[in-house]
Motif scaffolding. Structure first.
Motif, mmCIF file in Angstrom:
data_model
loop_
_atom_site.group_PDB
_atom_site.id
_atom_site.type_symbol
_atom_site.label_atom_id
_atom_site.label_comp_id
_atom_site.label_asym_id
_atom_site.label_seq_id
_atom_site.Cartn_x
_atom_site.Cartn_y
_atom_site.Cartn_z
ATOM 1 N N LEU A 77 0.694 -1.203 -0.152
ATOM 2 C CA LEU A 77 0.067 0.119 0.125
ATOM 3 C C LEU A 77 0.982 1.218 -0.180
ATOM 4 N N SER A 78 2.131 1.255 0.746
ATOM 5 C CA SER A 78 2.883 2.345 0.739
ATOM 6 C C SER A 78 3.551 2.665 -0.659
ATOM 7 N N VAL A 79 3.814 1.585 -1.204
ATOM 8 C CA VAL A 79 4.225 1.635 -2.633
ATOM 9 C C VAL A 79 3.164 2.175 -3.842
ATOM 10 N N ALA A 80 2.283 1.717 -3.512
ATOM 11 C CA ALA A 80 1.128 1.740 -4.752
ATOM 12 C C ALA A 80 0.575 3.233 -4.415
ATOM 13 N N THR A 81 0.426 3.702 -3.335
ATOM 14 C CA THR A 81 0.002 5.075 -2.816
ATOM 15 C C THR A 81 0.975 6.300 -3.862
ATOM 16 N N VAL A 82 2.269 5.903 -3.785
ATOM 17 C CA VAL A 82 3.115 7.122 -4.426
ATOM 18 C C VAL A 82 2.671 6.886 -5.785
ATOM 19 N N TRP A 83 1.988 5.994 -6.471
ATOM 20 C CA TRP A 83 1.806 6.075 -7.822
ATOM 21 C C TRP A 83 0.538 7.213 -8.151
ATOM 22 N N LEU A 84 0.319 7.681 -7.057
ATOM 23 C CA LEU A 84 -0.695 8.820 -7.442
ATOM 24 C C LEU A 84 0.058 9.817 -8.247
ATOM 25 N N THR A 85 1.272 10.007 -8.013
ATOM 26 C CA THR A 85 2.184 10.985 -8.726
ATOM 27 C C THR A 85 2.454 10.112 -10.168
ATOM 28 N N ASN A 86 1.894 10.539 -11.209
ATOM 29 C CA ASN A 86 2.290 9.931 -12.403
ATOM 30 C C ASN A 86 2.295 11.133 -13.661
ATOM 31 N N PRO A 87 2.731 10.690 -14.879
ATOM 32 C CA PRO A 87 2.955 11.755 -15.806
ATOM 33 C C PRO A 87 1.570 12.847 -16.029
ATOM 34 N N PHE A 88 0.423 12.302 -15.737
ATOM 35 C CA PHE A 88 -0.750 13.273 -15.818
ATOM 36 C C PHE A 88 -1.089 14.022 -14.475
ATOM 37 N N THR A 89 -0.760 13.471 -13.179
ATOM 38 C CA THR A 89 -0.996 14.274 -12.169
ATOM 39 C C THR A 89 0.086 15.094 -11.631
ATOM 40 N N MET A 90 1.503 14.817 -12.072
ATOM 41 C CA MET A 90 2.407 15.554 -11.668
ATOM 42 C C MET A 90 2.344 16.933 -11.891
ATOM 43 N N PRO A 91 2.066 17.242 -13.146
ATOM 44 C CA PRO A 91 2.051 18.986 -13.500
ATOM 45 C C PRO A 91 1.157 19.502 -12.622
ATOM 46 N N PRO A 92 -0.010 19.168 -12.249
ATOM 47 C CA PRO A 92 -0.937 20.166 -11.315
ATOM 48 C C PRO A 92 -0.368 19.794 -9.789
ATOM 49 N N MET A 93 0.082 18.687 -9.434
ATOM 50 C CA MET A 93 0.379 18.558 -7.938
ATOM 51 C C MET A 93 1.672 19.524 -7.733
ATOM 52 N N PHE A 94 2.493 19.432 -8.697
ATOM 53 C CA PHE A 94 3.822 20.273 -8.492
ATOM 54 C C PHE A 94 3.630 21.702 -8.706
ATOM 55 N N TYR A 95 2.665 22.257 -9.768
ATOM 56 C CA TYR A 95 2.321 23.484 -9.597
ATOM 57 C C TYR A 95 1.752 24.102 -8.617
ATOM 58 N N GLY A 96 0.678 23.278 -8.029
ATOM 59 C CA GLY A 96 -0.128 23.521 -6.779
ATOM 60 C C GLY A 96 0.829 23.625 -5.532
ATOM 61 N N ALA A 97 2.070 22.810 -5.555
ATOM 62 C CA ALA A 97 3.153 22.768 -4.421
ATOM 63 C C ALA A 97 3.996 24.215 -4.653
#
Length: 176
Positions: A77-97
Motif C-alpha cells: 500500500l505504501s508503494v502503490a500510494t506513491v503512484w498517485l504521482t504519475n505523468p498526468f497528475t505531476m504537473p498539477p500537483m507540483f504546480y500546486g506545491a
C-alpha cells in the motif's frame, strides 16, 4: 469495508516479493507485518505513500518502501500510494506545491515555460526552486498527515458502522 476495497486493488505479496527493485531489502521482506492489512498498517502506509508522492525525486517507490519496512506498515500500500504521482497528475500537483511555496514565502508567482533540458532545470532551481521545494515539503507533510488520519478515521468509522449493523441484525433475529 476499507480493508476489502484496499485488498481488491493490491497485488499479491508473492508477486511483489519477486520484484527486482525490492531485492535490495533482502530477507526483511519476509516479515508478515509488512503484508498484513489492518487499520494501523494501512493508515501508516497511506500516510507514507502520500508523503513521498510530493517529493520531486525519482525512485519515490524505493523511498516509500525503505520507510515502510522499519515502520512495519503495509509495504504494497505504501508503494502503490506513491503512484498517485504519475505523468498526468505531476504537473498539477507540483504546480500546486509551487503556489503553496510562493504563498508561504510571500513571493509573487512568476511565469515560466517548461523546457526539457538540464540548463532549464538548473536555471529554474535558482528562480522558482526555493518556492517549489518549500511547497513540496509543506504539501508532503500536510497530505501525509491528512492521509494517515483520514484513512484511520475512515477505517474506524466503517468498523463502528459494521458493528452497529451486526447488533441491529442480532436484535431483529432475537425478536423474530
Amino acid at each position: 469495508m476499507p480493508k476489502k476495497i484496499i485488498q481488491r486493488f493490491l497485488p499479491d505479496h508473492q508477486t511483489i516479493k519477486q520484484q527486482k527493485f525490492l531485492s535490495l531489502f533482502g530477507s526483511v521482506l519476509h516479515d508478515p507485518n509488512l503484508w498484513h492489512l489492518n487499520r494501523r498498517s494501512a493508515s501508516g502506509a497511506f500516510g507514507i505513500g502520500l508523503f513521498f508522492a510530493f517529493w520531486p525525486v525519482p525512485f519515490q517507490m524505493w523511498l516509500s518502501a525503505a520507510s515502510a519496512i522499519p515502520l512495519r506498515v503495509n509495504l504494497p500500500l505504501s508503494v502503490a500510494t506513491v503512484w498517485l504521482t504519475n505523468p498526468f497528475t505531476m504537473p498539477p500537483m507540483f504546480y500546486g506545491a509551487y503556489l503553496v511555496g510562493t504563498a508561504i514565502l510571500g513571493a509573487p508567482a512568476t511565469e515560466f515555460q517548461f523546457e526539457l533540458s538540464w540548463q532549464w532545470v538548473v536555471m529554474s532551481m535558482e528562480t522558482i526552486g526555493p518556492a517549489f521545494l518549500l511547497g513540496c515539503a509543506v504539501c508532503s507533510v500536510f497530505f501525509g498527515l491528512v492521509g494517515y488520519f483520514g484513512l484511520n478515521y475512515l477505517w474506524r468509522y466503517s468498523v463502528k458502522k459494521a458493528w452497529k449493523l451486526r447488533q441491529q441484525k442480532r436484535r431483529e433475529s432475537a425478536i423474530n
